[in-house]
Enzyme design. Structure first.
Site, PDB file in Angstrom:
ATOM      1  N   CYS A   6       0.833  -1.214   0.000  1.00 16.22           N
ATOM      2  CA  CYS A   6       0.000   0.000   0.000  1.00 16.22           C
ATOM      3  C   CYS A   6       0.867   1.264   0.000  1.00 16.22           C
ATOM      4  O   CYS A   6       0.677   2.162  -0.823  1.00 16.22           O
ATOM      5  CB  CYS A   6      -0.968  -0.024   1.179  1.00 16.22           C
TER       6      CYS A   6
HETATM    7  N1  LIG Z   1      -4.516  -4.173   5.122  1.00 15.80           N
HETATM    8  C1  LIG Z   1      -3.964  -3.512   4.123  1.00 15.80           C
HETATM    9  O1  LIG Z   1      -4.134  -2.292   3.973  1.00 15.80           O
HETATM   10  C2  LIG Z   1      -3.096  -4.247   3.115  1.00 15.80           C
HETATM   11  C3  LIG Z   1      -2.598  -3.510   2.030  1.00 15.80           C
HETATM   12  C4  LIG Z   1      -1.800  -4.166   1.088  1.00 15.80           C
HETATM   13  C5  LIG Z   1      -1.474  -5.497   1.268  1.00 15.80           C
HETATM   14  N2  LIG Z   1      -1.949  -6.182   2.351  1.00 15.80           N
HETATM   15  C6  LIG Z   1      -1.561  -7.572   2.483  1.00 15.80           C
HETATM   16  O2  LIG Z   1      -2.694  -8.378   2.227  1.00 15.80           O
HETATM   17  C7  LIG Z   1      -2.656  -9.557   3.045  1.00 15.80           C
HETATM   18  C8  LIG Z   1      -3.923  -9.603   3.896  1.00 15.80           C
HETATM   19  O3  LIG Z   1      -3.961  -8.411   4.669  1.00 15.80           O
HETATM   20  P1  LIG Z   1      -5.146  -8.100   5.678  1.00 15.80           P
HETATM   21  O4  LIG Z   1      -4.955  -6.705   6.123  1.00 15.80           O
HETATM   22  O5  LIG Z   1      -6.431  -8.535   5.112  1.00 15.80           O
HETATM   23  O6  LIG Z   1      -4.741  -9.080   6.890  1.00 15.80           O
HETATM   24  P2  LIG Z   1      -5.676  -9.654   8.044  1.00 15.80           P
HETATM   25  O7  LIG Z   1      -6.825  -8.740   8.272  1.00 15.80           O
HETATM   26  O8  LIG Z   1      -4.756  -9.933   9.183  1.00 15.80           O
HETATM   27  O9  LIG Z   1      -6.213 -11.039   7.442  1.00 15.80           O
HETATM   28  C9  LIG Z   1      -5.318 -12.101   7.204  1.00 15.80           C
HETATM   29  C10 LIG Z   1      -6.036 -13.260   6.567  1.00 15.80           C
HETATM   30  O10 LIG Z   1      -5.105 -14.319   6.375  1.00 15.80           O
HETATM   31  C11 LIG Z   1      -5.496 -15.468   7.157  1.00 15.80           C
HETATM   32  N3  LIG Z   1      -4.300 -16.057   7.759  1.00 15.80           N
HETATM   33  C12 LIG Z   1      -3.569 -15.594   8.798  1.00 15.80           C
HETATM   34  N4  LIG Z   1      -2.521 -16.403   9.030  1.00 15.80           N
HETATM   35  C13 LIG Z   1      -2.606 -17.414   8.133  1.00 15.80           C
HETATM   36  C14 LIG Z   1      -1.810 -18.563   7.864  1.00 15.80           C
HETATM   37  N5  LIG Z   1      -0.720 -18.833   8.571  1.00 15.80           N
HETATM   38  N6  LIG Z   1      -2.187 -19.390   6.870  1.00 15.80           N
HETATM   39  C15 LIG Z   1      -3.280 -19.121   6.128  1.00 15.80           C
HETATM   40  N7  LIG Z   1      -4.078 -18.047   6.342  1.00 15.80           N
HETATM   41  C16 LIG Z   1      -3.738 -17.195   7.325  1.00 15.80           C
HETATM   42  C17 LIG Z   1      -6.443 -14.941   8.200  1.00 15.80           C
HETATM   43  O11 LIG Z   1      -7.316 -15.993   8.549  1.00 15.80           O
HETATM   44  P3  LIG Z   1      -7.857 -16.276  10.029  1.00 15.80           P
HETATM   45  O12 LIG Z   1      -9.146 -15.530  10.121  1.00 15.80           O
HETATM   46  O13 LIG Z   1      -8.008 -17.751  10.019  1.00 15.80           O
HETATM   47  O14 LIG Z   1      -6.808 -15.764  10.965  1.00 15.80           O
HETATM   48  C18 LIG Z   1      -7.154 -13.836   7.420  1.00 15.80           C
HETATM   49  O15 LIG Z   1      -8.126 -14.375   6.569  1.00 15.80           O
HETATM   50  C19 LIG Z   1      -1.374  -9.456   3.892  1.00 15.80           C
HETATM   51  O16 LIG Z   1      -0.338 -10.151   3.259  1.00 15.80           O
HETATM   52  C20 LIG Z   1      -1.088  -7.962   3.876  1.00 15.80           C
HETATM   53  O17 LIG Z   1       0.261  -7.653   4.067  1.00 15.80           O
HETATM   54  C21 LIG Z   1      -2.765  -5.588   3.276  1.00 15.80           C
END
Ligand SMILES: NC(=O)c1ccc[n+]([C@@H]2O[C@H](COP(=O)([O-])OP(=O)(O)OC[C@H]3O[C@@H](n4cnc5c(N)ncnc54)[C@H](OP(=O)(O)O)[C@@H]3O)[C@@H](O)[C@H]2O)c1
Length: 332
Positions: free
Chosen positions: A143
């Protein structure tokens, strides 16, 4: 969508619900045993869409998969999807850094599938359209990097940056950038009526930005805003000899003319509210070069919604290209 229970996965559910061509065939957790059965959804007080348990047979029926999962978890999932013949947009950092050794230093573990690094395309859509359209595996940019690279790469291309002087990227993000799991830093009690810098000199997006722009002397400092969504990046760029803010603005306007999701303001500076819930990156410039004290430094302000253009929206832009849909479908 795998990793549907997180912030980025939920954002994809919102966008795909309005997509004219793509059907959301499966919205799942990404670990064995995770996710809830749809029947449990009614019992949930949250407005979130419930993620179903992971089911590889159904994943294999899809044309494309969004991996909304953390780094280290994403790479093995990507490999399995590719084996099943499914195209992948990975929102994690697993395929963003091209060098496995650098990845190991920055993310502090061995790359789970280094053999896939060579084919992954860094999906800053406006800058990689043709390659994204042909890719099986797209690394969706971070981001903060998206907000910094869209203006910076266009100015570097135009030869308007003095590369001998540092570029400063002073960036602020709402706390959804940290994902759904709370920590001491992102806890309400710490964020409310507060403001702080973090990860100074060590944030993992620094190497990603430097890899893509090729500048070693780039200072990147992230801050945590007391807001839920949005990134505002203030860039301090030394203009090449003789160049003024108006020249930089004209170069940006030329580079992004006709782009639906990048808007260069003719005057004024953008704020977060202008882009929240949209896939737009808006960029404004301050005419500091025209004042005697600026020393030729131009100040740019770039804003986007970290969950949309910074994550799910750009991921959908990329998937649209990979599957031959209109690039802006579902993002209007
Ligand atoms: N948030 C942002 O603004 C943003 C921006 C750009 C990129 N990203 C990237 O996008 C990805 C998701 O971000 P997010 O903000 O949505 O994160 P999040 O809210 O923490 O959600 C993470 C997701 O991954 C699952 N997960 C966690 N640990 C896991 C594992 N070991 N194996 C398989 N699944 C797992 C979680 O499932 P459970 O419910 O089972 O824990 C949840 O569905 C990350 O890589 C992050 O760096 C995020």
């Amino acid at each position: 969508v795998l990793g549907g229970s997180g912030y980025a996965g939920q954002e994809l559910a919102r966008l795909l619900a309005g997509h004219p061509e793509l059907e959301l065939a499966a919205f799942m957790g990404a670990r064995e045993g995770s996710g809830r059965h749809p029947a449990e959804e009614a019992a949930s007080s949250a407005r979130a869409r419930a993620a179903e348990p992971l089911d590889w047979a159904r994943v294999g029926d899809a044309e494309g998969v969004f991996l909304c999962t953390p780094h280290a978890a994403s790479a093995p999932l990507a490999a399995r999807c590719l084996e099943l013949g499914v195209k992948v947009v990975d929102l994690s950092a697993d395929f963003r850094l091209r060098d496995a050794a650098l990845y190991e230093r920055v993310y502090e573990h061995r790359h789970p599938r280094p053999e896939l690094l060579g084919e992954a395309v860094y999906g800053l859509t406006e800058r990689a359209r043709e390659r994204v359209a042909k890719a099986r595996l797209v690394a969706n940019p971070g981001c903060y990097p998206t907000s910094v690279l869209l203006p910076l790469l266009a100015l570097l291309d135009a030869g308007l940056v003095d590369r001998a002087r540092p570029v400063v990227a002073d960036c602020k993000s709402g706390l959804s950038g940290a994902g759904k799991t709370p920590s001491e830093r992102t806890h309400f009690g710490n964020v409310y009526e507060n403001f702080c810098a973090y990860g100074v000199g060590s944030h993992r997006h620094g190497p990603e930005i430097r890899q893509e722009c090729g500048l070693r002397d780039l200072v990147f400092t992230p801050h945590l805003l007391p807001a839920f969504r949005g990134i505002l990046s203030t860039l301090y760029v030394a203009a090449a000899a003789g160049a003024r803010a108006a020249d930089l603005r004209a170069a940006l306007a030329r580079a992004y003319a006709g782009e639906r999701f990048v808007r260069i303001l003719e005057r004024g500076l953008p704020d977060l509210r202008a882009v929240q819930l949209t896939n737009e990156c808006r960029i404004g410039l301050a005419d500091a070069t025209d004042s005697a004290e600026s020393g030729g430094t131009v100040v740019l302000v770039s804003v986007l919604d970290n969950l949309v253009k910074g994550a799910a929206g750009q991921a959908l832009q990329n998937m649209n290209l990979m599957l031959g849909c209109e690039e802006s479908a579902g993002l209007a």
